[in-house]
Scaffold this motif. Structure first.
Motif, short mmCIF file in Angstrom:
data_model
loop_
_atom_site.label_atom_id
_atom_site.label_comp_id
_atom_site.label_asym_id
_atom_site.label_seq_id
_atom_site.Cartn_x
_atom_site.Cartn_y
_atom_site.Cartn_z
N UNK A 193 57.25 1.52 22.09
CA UNK A 193 58.50 1.05 22.54
C UNK A 193 59.11 1.88 23.50
N UNK A 194 59.16 1.38 24.67
CA UNK A 194 59.50 2.18 25.96
C UNK A 194 61.07 2.16 25.62
N UNK A 195 61.85 0.85 25.61
CA UNK A 195 63.11 0.68 25.78
C UNK A 195 63.79 -0.52 24.72
N UNK A 237 60.13 5.12 22.21
CA UNK A 237 59.56 6.21 22.16
C UNK A 237 58.24 6.38 20.91
N UNK A 238 58.34 5.24 19.93
CA UNK A 238 57.57 5.16 18.80
C UNK A 238 56.29 4.26 19.11
N UNK A 239 55.23 4.68 18.62
CA UNK A 239 53.90 3.96 19.00
C UNK A 239 53.79 3.29 17.79
N UNK A 240 53.59 1.84 17.78
CA UNK A 240 53.64 1.11 16.69
C UNK A 240 52.19 0.04 16.85
N UNK A 241 51.57 -0.07 15.53
CA UNK A 241 50.60 -0.84 15.38
C UNK A 241 50.77 -2.24 15.61
N UNK A 264 69.53 7.91 16.38
CA UNK A 264 68.16 7.46 16.31
C UNK A 264 67.45 8.76 16.32
N UNK A 265 66.14 8.31 15.59
CA UNK A 265 65.15 9.68 15.93
C UNK A 265 64.76 9.71 17.27
N UNK A 266 64.63 11.00 17.74
CA UNK A 266 64.28 11.17 19.19
C UNK A 266 62.86 10.71 19.30
N UNK A 267 62.57 10.36 20.50
CA UNK A 267 61.17 9.95 20.74
C UNK A 267 60.37 11.15 21.31
N UNK A 268 59.11 10.91 20.92
CA UNK A 268 58.28 12.25 21.40
C UNK A 268 58.36 12.63 22.53
N UNK A 269 58.63 13.88 22.70
CA UNK A 269 58.80 14.50 23.94
C UNK A 269 58.06 15.85 24.33
N UNK A 270 57.84 16.15 25.36
CA UNK A 270 57.20 17.61 25.32
C UNK A 270 57.90 18.63 24.73
#
Length: 485
Positions: free
Chosen positions: A34-36, A79-83, A237-243
């Protein structure tokens, strides 16, 4: 969109709640990031309205909601990857609302509708039947037109519904109009939105110049000139995965960890699978392409190529297609399950393109049947579409052979890895002015190096050598494009 994308439930004492699941956006993909989100809990949504943008391993896609209602809950943050199949958003719908599944499988009466009477004066015309499709996946232009979001200018409720995963900023006042434009969700294509996100540009502050008020890439670049980044709204919200950066020593970071996902993850998996399943052999040839470079200069002034991009890659692609025609056995695939060699009587020519999202390899369908101007047009469209992030998953499926132009980075050549399911890949090195023996004398000539990797299960050394030698011979004497075609 299939009828498995939605489901419904009715909580005790409340309005029916419909669930919208992550759909299968095509080509067997199993997950998407989910980008946005374009909506928040409490927002009113309409059938066909785009609610979020997701990124698969192949392309960025906007997802429309297939029913009306009020957003109840967003299940995952950006930022979450969803099945595929997981519920990503729930919507409160009015009792008696027609299920979206009915639109996906029309009845016989709907397939052969009776002629509708003309609307009376002052009476609005009936809306056309909705086509439940994903934006950017081969639908007619009219079916991808975005519907304006209902209630976009209304304030958010004081408290989000129970169970909401995250809520918009508390007491957020409606934004003021900017430059005389409405602050409803701005119209822009996914690549333009991504560009704005990368540059830190708030699209509501950008003055659109495209048709129907659509924001273009040029508009975003113009807005970025002052280099003033608008502050991002704070979401619970929970932060998206970031470096992540390791502890610093002396003020400098020692390590940076970047999550592997999206295109880079898919590319890595494909390359590992290819490298350890197909026995690779790579052969090289260095050649004089001075005559080819002269022909490129001549074609640029030819009226048949007016408005088309003509470069050495065009003639290299045509040379490879002619070589495949002369050696058709190279255009094949290995069927491990059936223990068969599948001979292809068509060429879907892949072109490796470096993009902000990673390496993409879309292909030109039936490239063998195209004239040189048609091939030039297809190459230009393929590359520009890939760099703008508009490439669809279908455009990257079914390739038979590929060209990778590493010469644009100034390197001489490489040992490319096959795309899974393909038999050969041609790497093109940089074209440089070098001393070369020409007609018995050392002269400065345009020289390059080609490398052909092939699957040794399908292609033996003799066949691979013939293909590479034919490509080199054509580029040294491009008139062979006529005599050998």
């Amino acid at each position: 969109m299939t009828d498995t994308a939605t489901s419904a439930r009715t909580p005790s004492g409340g309005a029916p709640v419909r669930e919208f699941k992550m759909p299968d956006v095509g080509e067997g993909l199993t997950e998407a990031e989910i980008l946005k989100w374009y909506v928040a809990p409490g927002d009113t949504v309409a059938d066909g309205q785009v609610v979020c943008e997701v990124e698969t391993a192949k392309a960025a896609v906007e997802l429309p909601i297939p029913f009306d209602g009020v957003v109840h809950e967003l299940r995952f943050p950006e930022g979450t990857t969803v099945d595929v199949g997981q519920v990503i958003i729930t919507v409160d719908v009015a009792p008696g609302s027609a299920p979206a599944e009915a639109a996906a499988v029309p009845s016989q009466a709907e397939q052969q509708p009776e002629q509708q009477p003309a609307p009376q004066a002052g009476e609005p015309a009936a809306p056309p039947a909705r086509q439940p499709v994903l934006v950017g996946y081969g639908v007619a232009e009219s079916s991808t037109k975005r519907r304006p979001r209902k209630g976009a200018a209304t304030a958010a409720p004081e408290a989000p519904p129970a169970g909401t995963y995250y809520a918009p900023p508390a007491e957020a006042a409606p934004p003021e109009p900017v430059n005389g434009h409405s602050t409803a969700r701005p119209l822009a294509k996914p690549p333009v939105r991504k560009l704005a996100k990368d540059l830190g540009i708030d699209l509501t502050t950008v003055r659109p110049t495209g048709p129907d008020g659509i924001i273009t890439r040029e508009d975003v670049h113009a807005a970025a000139e002052p280099a003033v980044q608008a502050p991002e709204p704070v979401q619970a919200a929970e932060p998206a995965a970031a470096p992540t950066v390791a502890p610093t020593v002396g003020g400098e970071a020692r390590e940076t960890r970047i999550p592997v996902k999206g295109v880079r993850k898919a590319t890595a998996q494909a390359m590992v699978g290819s490298a350890f399943s197909a026995p690779h052999v790579t052969e090289f040839v260095t050649l004089d392409v001075t005559r080819t470079m002269k022909l490129v200069a001549e074609l640029k002034g030819d009226r048949a190529f007016e408005g088309l991009r003509v470069n050495p890659l065009l003639l290299i692609a045509k040379a490879l297609l002619v070589a495949i025609k002369r050696n058709p056995e190279v255009n094949a695939a290995w069927d491990e399950a059936n223990q068969e060699i599948v001979q292809k009587h068509y060429v879907n020519l892949g072109i490796a393109a470096a993009t902000p999202r990673g390496l993409l390899v879309p292909n030109i369908k039936d490239a063998h049947a195209k004239t040189l101007p048609e091939l030039a047009g297809a190459l230009g469209e393929l590359v520009s579409t890939a760099r703008e992030g508009k490439t669809s998953p279908a455009a990257m499926q079914g390739g038979t052979v590929t060209i990778t132009n590493v010469g644009v980075f100034g390197v001489d050549t490489g040992t490319p890895i096959l795309n899974p399911g393909e038999s050969a890949i041609l790497a093109v090195g940089a074209i440089k002015l070098q001393p070369w023996v020409h007609k018995g004398k050392v002269k400065p000539r345009q020289v390059t190096t080609l490398a052909l990797s092939f699957d040794h299960r399908l292609v033996d050394g003799e066949l691979g050598s013939k293909v590479l030698a034919d490509v080199a011979a054509i580029l040294e004497q491009p008139k062979r494009l006529i005599t050998w075609a």
